[in-house]
Design an enzyme around this catalytic site. Sequence first.
Site, mmCIF file in Angstrom:
data_model
loop_
_atom_site.group_PDB
_atom_site.id
_atom_site.type_symbol
_atom_site.label_atom_id
_atom_site.label_comp_id
_atom_site.label_asym_id
_atom_site.label_seq_id
_atom_site.Cartn_x
_atom_site.Cartn_y
_atom_site.Cartn_z
ATOM 1 N N SER A 77 0.917 -1.187 -0.011
ATOM 2 C CA SER A 77 -0.034 0.029 0.036
ATOM 3 C C SER A 77 0.843 1.201 -0.105
ATOM 4 O O SER A 77 2.069 1.195 0.492
ATOM 5 C CB SER A 77 -0.907 0.054 1.394
ATOM 6 O OG SER A 77 -1.422 1.155 1.308
ATOM 7 N N TYR B 258 -1.724 -0.549 10.365
ATOM 8 C CA TYR B 258 -2.016 -1.127 8.812
ATOM 9 C C TYR B 258 -0.568 -0.929 8.049
ATOM 10 O O TYR B 258 -0.320 -1.679 7.338
ATOM 11 C CB TYR B 258 -3.033 -0.238 8.353
ATOM 12 C CG TYR B 258 -3.325 -0.673 7.005
ATOM 13 C CD1 TYR B 258 -3.875 -2.038 6.433
ATOM 14 C CD2 TYR B 258 -2.919 0.309 5.941
ATOM 15 C CE1 TYR B 258 -4.092 -2.048 5.298
ATOM 16 C CE2 TYR B 258 -3.097 0.030 4.420
ATOM 17 C CZ TYR B 258 -3.759 -1.108 4.128
ATOM 18 O OH TYR B 258 -4.074 -1.346 2.939
HETATM 19 P P1 NDP Z 1 -11.566 -5.749 -0.547
HETATM 20 O O1 NDP Z 1 -11.914 -5.822 0.630
HETATM 21 O O2 NDP Z 1 -12.395 -5.540 -1.891
HETATM 22 O O3 NDP Z 1 -10.735 -7.107 -1.032
HETATM 23 C C1 NDP Z 1 -10.056 -7.989 0.213
HETATM 24 C C2 NDP Z 1 -9.998 -8.976 -0.233
HETATM 25 O O4 NDP Z 1 -9.154 -9.818 0.787
HETATM 26 C C3 NDP Z 1 -11.167 -10.043 -0.237
HETATM 27 O O5 NDP Z 1 -11.326 -10.863 -1.200
HETATM 28 C C4 NDP Z 1 -11.388 -10.598 1.066
HETATM 29 O O6 NDP Z 1 -12.062 -11.761 0.822
HETATM 30 C C5 NDP Z 1 -9.908 -11.049 1.181
HETATM 31 N N1 NDP Z 1 -9.634 -11.366 2.636
HETATM 32 C C6 NDP Z 1 -9.778 -10.572 3.884
HETATM 33 N N2 NDP Z 1 -9.082 -11.358 5.079
HETATM 34 C C7 NDP Z 1 -8.917 -12.773 4.162
HETATM 35 C C8 NDP Z 1 -8.399 -14.014 4.929
HETATM 36 N N3 NDP Z 1 -8.304 -14.198 6.475
HETATM 37 N N4 NDP Z 1 -8.122 -14.972 4.046
HETATM 38 C C9 NDP Z 1 -8.367 -14.893 3.075
HETATM 39 N N5 NDP Z 1 -8.917 -13.898 2.088
HETATM 40 C C10 NDP Z 1 -9.054 -12.479 2.905
HETATM 41 O O7 NDP Z 1 -10.387 -4.591 -0.781
HETATM 42 P P2 NDP Z 1 -8.921 -4.426 -1.831
HETATM 43 O O8 NDP Z 1 -9.420 -5.266 -2.844
HETATM 44 O O9 NDP Z 1 -8.909 -2.841 -2.083
HETATM 45 O O10 NDP Z 1 -7.857 -5.124 -1.072
HETATM 46 C C11 NDP Z 1 -6.908 -5.863 -1.711
HETATM 47 C C12 NDP Z 1 -5.489 -5.584 -1.116
HETATM 48 O O11 NDP Z 1 -5.158 -4.238 -1.417
HETATM 49 C C13 NDP Z 1 -5.379 -5.700 0.396
HETATM 50 O O12 NDP Z 1 -4.130 -6.174 0.584
HETATM 51 C C14 NDP Z 1 -5.354 -4.075 0.597
HETATM 52 O O13 NDP Z 1 -4.563 -3.814 1.884
HETATM 53 C C15 NDP Z 1 -4.511 -3.595 -0.365
HETATM 54 N N6 NDP Z 1 -4.633 -2.168 -0.885
HETATM 55 C C16 NDP Z 1 -5.990 -1.611 -0.852
HETATM 56 C C17 NDP Z 1 -6.136 -0.244 -1.335
HETATM 57 C C18 NDP Z 1 -7.147 0.672 -1.562
HETATM 58 O O14 NDP Z 1 -7.384 1.635 -1.784
HETATM 59 N N7 NDP Z 1 -8.512 -0.258 -1.888
HETATM 60 C C19 NDP Z 1 -5.076 0.668 -1.360
HETATM 61 C C20 NDP Z 1 -3.782 -0.136 -0.774
HETATM 62 C C21 NDP Z 1 -3.519 -1.476 -0.629
HETATM 63 P P3 NDP Z 1 -13.133 -12.729 1.977
HETATM 64 O O15 NDP Z 1 -13.695 -11.604 2.907
HETATM 65 O O16 NDP Z 1 -14.100 -13.312 1.190
HETATM 66 O O17 NDP Z 1 -12.028 -13.428 2.622
#
Ligand code: NDP
Length: 247
Positions: free
Chosen positions: A141, A154
């Site tokens: 991030s 975070y």
């Molecule tokens: P979302 O919340 O849309 O996606 C997060 C994903 O992670 C979901 O598919 C969720 O699925 C999965 N997840 C969460 N916890 C678990 C777990 N314990 N095991 C398996 N899967 C898990 O957000 P983003 O797409 O934005 O996030 C993706 C990545 O991008 C993250 O690492 C986030 O920190 C990073 N990021 C995002 C930014 C943004 O602005 N959106 C900016 C910078 C970084 P489920 O709940 O079904 O398990």
Amino acid sequence: MTVENKVVVITGASSGIGEATAKLLAASGAKVVLGARRNEKLEKIVTDINESGGSAVYKVTDVKNSNQVNDLVEYAIKEFNGVDVIFNNAGIMPTSPISALHTQEWKEMIDINLMGVLNGIAAVMPYFTNQRHGQIITTSSVAGIKSFPGAGVYGATKFAIRNLMEVIRMESAQEKTNIRTATLYPAAIKTELLNTITDSSALNNMSKLYENVGITPDSVANVVKFAIDQPEDINVNEFTIYPTRQV
Ligand code: NDP
């Protein structure tokens, strides 16, 4: 070396960046293996991909559980005869000031954002080492390269990813394997991520930012595809992905 026919394991594939990447890579000819906790979401995405002519399978996976992450990678190998890329993307972002002492959320972030990524790396490393190639792509991030109030823990998990990925890059070069690394540093990407924030003032601040300048997760998916598409002797290593209008 292009995306076509590569077997790509994606964690956090049930929404946001992971979903967009799975769809783009599958449309480009990759065989994608989706992991996350929500079965219904994964089932629908995989059905959509396969009905559009792509190749996708999924396995419900909690990245906190190393056995489940190992099973996800083994499932990829069983279904598609190998594994070429892991995209460690699962993550949560319950930001809050340190003084609020949301200690359970601190632990959860460390377990998912850091240990979850390590579990992904441990699951593929024996195969990558044995086959002398592979690619590890991980979502950090902008909070992994700059400090932001509210993102103490975070950011700590995401800063840790930066070090981890750089060391893997260096060790792979020393060991003369073709294991490539790419670390992504997205800024405001409109996904479900803000749903993980429980602190009302943190949520309020972030919601305004994302509403004003946030961009779609396709922006990040395009970068993942670019990284995979490079020739094997080229390691495009770090990407920041900002909305043009984000300060
Ligand atoms: P979302 O919340 O849309 O996606 C997060 C994903 O992670 C979901 O598919 C969720 O699925 C999965 N997840 C969460 N916890 C678990 C777990 N314990 N095991 C398996 N899967 C898990 O957000 P983003 O797409 O934005 O996030 C993706 C990545 O991008 C993250 O690492 C986030 O920190 C990073 N990021 C995002 C930014 C943004 O602005 N959106 C900016 C910078 C970084 P489920 O709940 O079904 O398990």
